[in-house]
Write an enzyme that holds these catalytic residues in place. Structure first.
Site, short mmCIF file in Angstrom:
data_model
loop_
_atom_site.label_atom_id
_atom_site.label_comp_id
_atom_site.label_asym_id
_atom_site.label_seq_id
_atom_site.Cartn_x
_atom_site.Cartn_y
_atom_site.Cartn_z
N GLY A 51 78.18 51.92 57.42
CA GLY A 51 79.52 51.74 56.88
C GLY A 51 79.51 51.91 55.38
O GLY A 51 78.47 51.74 54.73
N GLN A 56 82.21 51.68 46.67
CA GLN A 56 80.76 51.84 46.54
C GLN A 56 80.37 53.19 45.94
O GLN A 56 79.25 53.37 45.49
CB GLN A 56 80.07 51.67 47.91
CG GLN A 56 80.11 50.23 48.41
CD GLN A 56 79.42 50.09 49.75
OE1 GLN A 56 80.00 50.40 50.79
NE2 GLN A 56 78.17 49.67 49.73
N CYS A 98 73.10 45.53 52.62
CA CYS A 98 74.18 46.30 52.01
C CYS A 98 73.56 47.40 51.15
O CYS A 98 72.61 47.14 50.42
CB CYS A 98 75.04 45.38 51.15
SG CYS A 98 76.35 46.26 50.26
N LEU A 99 74.13 48.60 51.25
CA LEU A 99 73.60 49.73 50.46
C LEU A 99 73.72 49.46 48.96
O LEU A 99 72.98 50.02 48.16
CB LEU A 99 74.33 51.02 50.82
CG LEU A 99 74.14 51.53 52.26
CD1 LEU A 99 75.08 52.70 52.54
CD2 LEU A 99 72.69 51.92 52.52
N HIS A 140 82.39 43.31 56.73
CA HIS A 140 81.57 43.64 55.56
C HIS A 140 82.30 44.65 54.66
O HIS A 140 82.38 44.47 53.44
CB HIS A 140 80.22 44.20 56.04
CG HIS A 140 79.26 44.55 54.94
ND1 HIS A 140 78.09 43.87 54.74
CD2 HIS A 140 79.31 45.53 54.00
CE1 HIS A 140 77.46 44.41 53.70
NE2 HIS A 140 78.17 45.42 53.24
N GLU A 141 82.84 45.71 55.28
CA GLU A 141 83.51 46.75 54.48
C GLU A 141 84.83 46.25 53.90
O GLU A 141 85.18 46.59 52.78
CB GLU A 141 83.73 48.02 55.31
CG GLU A 141 82.46 48.67 55.87
CD GLU A 141 81.32 48.79 54.87
OE1 GLU A 141 81.57 48.94 53.66
OE2 GLU A 141 80.15 48.70 55.30
N HIS A 144 84.17 44.41 50.84
CA HIS A 144 83.99 45.30 49.68
C HIS A 144 85.33 45.61 49.03
O HIS A 144 85.45 45.63 47.81
CB HIS A 144 83.34 46.62 50.11
CG HIS A 144 81.84 46.58 50.13
ND1 HIS A 144 81.09 46.29 49.00
CD2 HIS A 144 80.94 46.82 51.11
CE1 HIS A 144 79.80 46.35 49.31
NE2 HIS A 144 79.68 46.66 50.59
#
Ligand SMILES: [Zn+2]
Length: 176
Positions: A51, A56, A98-99, A140-141, A144
């Site tokens: 995702g 990001q 998380c990236l 999670h997204e 963000h």
């Protein structure tokens, strides 16, 4: 999209300021938004992520892409504009990374099942109800988009441990 080239872009890392911002609602789905979705998709797959949120890659707009099929093959790729949680139930600790927060895998409190509505890249209303990894990835997204990182959902102590680890690594890099 014509011959527009897609691009794998750099993923912003904590503590980049853009990651703390609340992203803006998309008001019009134009070529720019479609290009953004393409870039996000390429960048997500390029990083082996499941995702990604637009902020990001430095674009604070409410757009997410998701593909949880590596973990749960019954789901496939989708992009969603202006996603909004309309119902949720249950609570569970889910270990996630998380990236934008490298080397951090921690248990985060999540809702077990959620229903999200939003707009598809074609401009149609869409609704997705899910549990398990689909529900966790959506939360999670959407976090963000609200400027919330998994670090913000950890205990104060765990957050400090991660910050200190980052500081140490930075010092190591700075040494000649
Ligand atoms: Zn993330």
């Amino acid at each position: 999209m014509g011959d527009r080239k897609m691009a794998v872009l750099e993923i912003l890392k904590y503590p980049h300021r853009t990651l703390k911002k609340k992203s803006k609602e998309v008001e019009r789905i134009d070529g720019e938004i479609k290009g953004l979705i393409h870039d996000m998709t390429e960048t997500m797959y390029g990083a082996n992520g499941i995702g990604l949120a637009a902020c990001q890659i430095g674009v604070p707009q409410r757009v997410i892409v998701l593909d949880v099929s590596p973990i749960d093959p019954q789901h496939s790729f989708f992009a969603m504009i202006n996603p909004e949680i309309i119902s949720q139930e249950g609570e569970i600790d889910h270990e996630e990374g998380c990236l934008s927060v490298p080397d951090c895998f921690e248990k985060v409190k999540r809702r077990e099942r959620i229903c999200v509505k939003g707009i598809s890249p074609e401009g149609k209303e869409m609704e997705i109800a899910g549990e398990g990894i689909l529900a966790f990835a959506l939360q999670h997204e959407i976090d963000h988009l609200n400027g919330i990182l998994i670090l913000d959902r950890l205990s104060h102590l765990k957050r400090e441990i991660y910050r200190n680890k980052l500081k140490k690594e930075k010092r190591k890099e700075e040494r000649p």
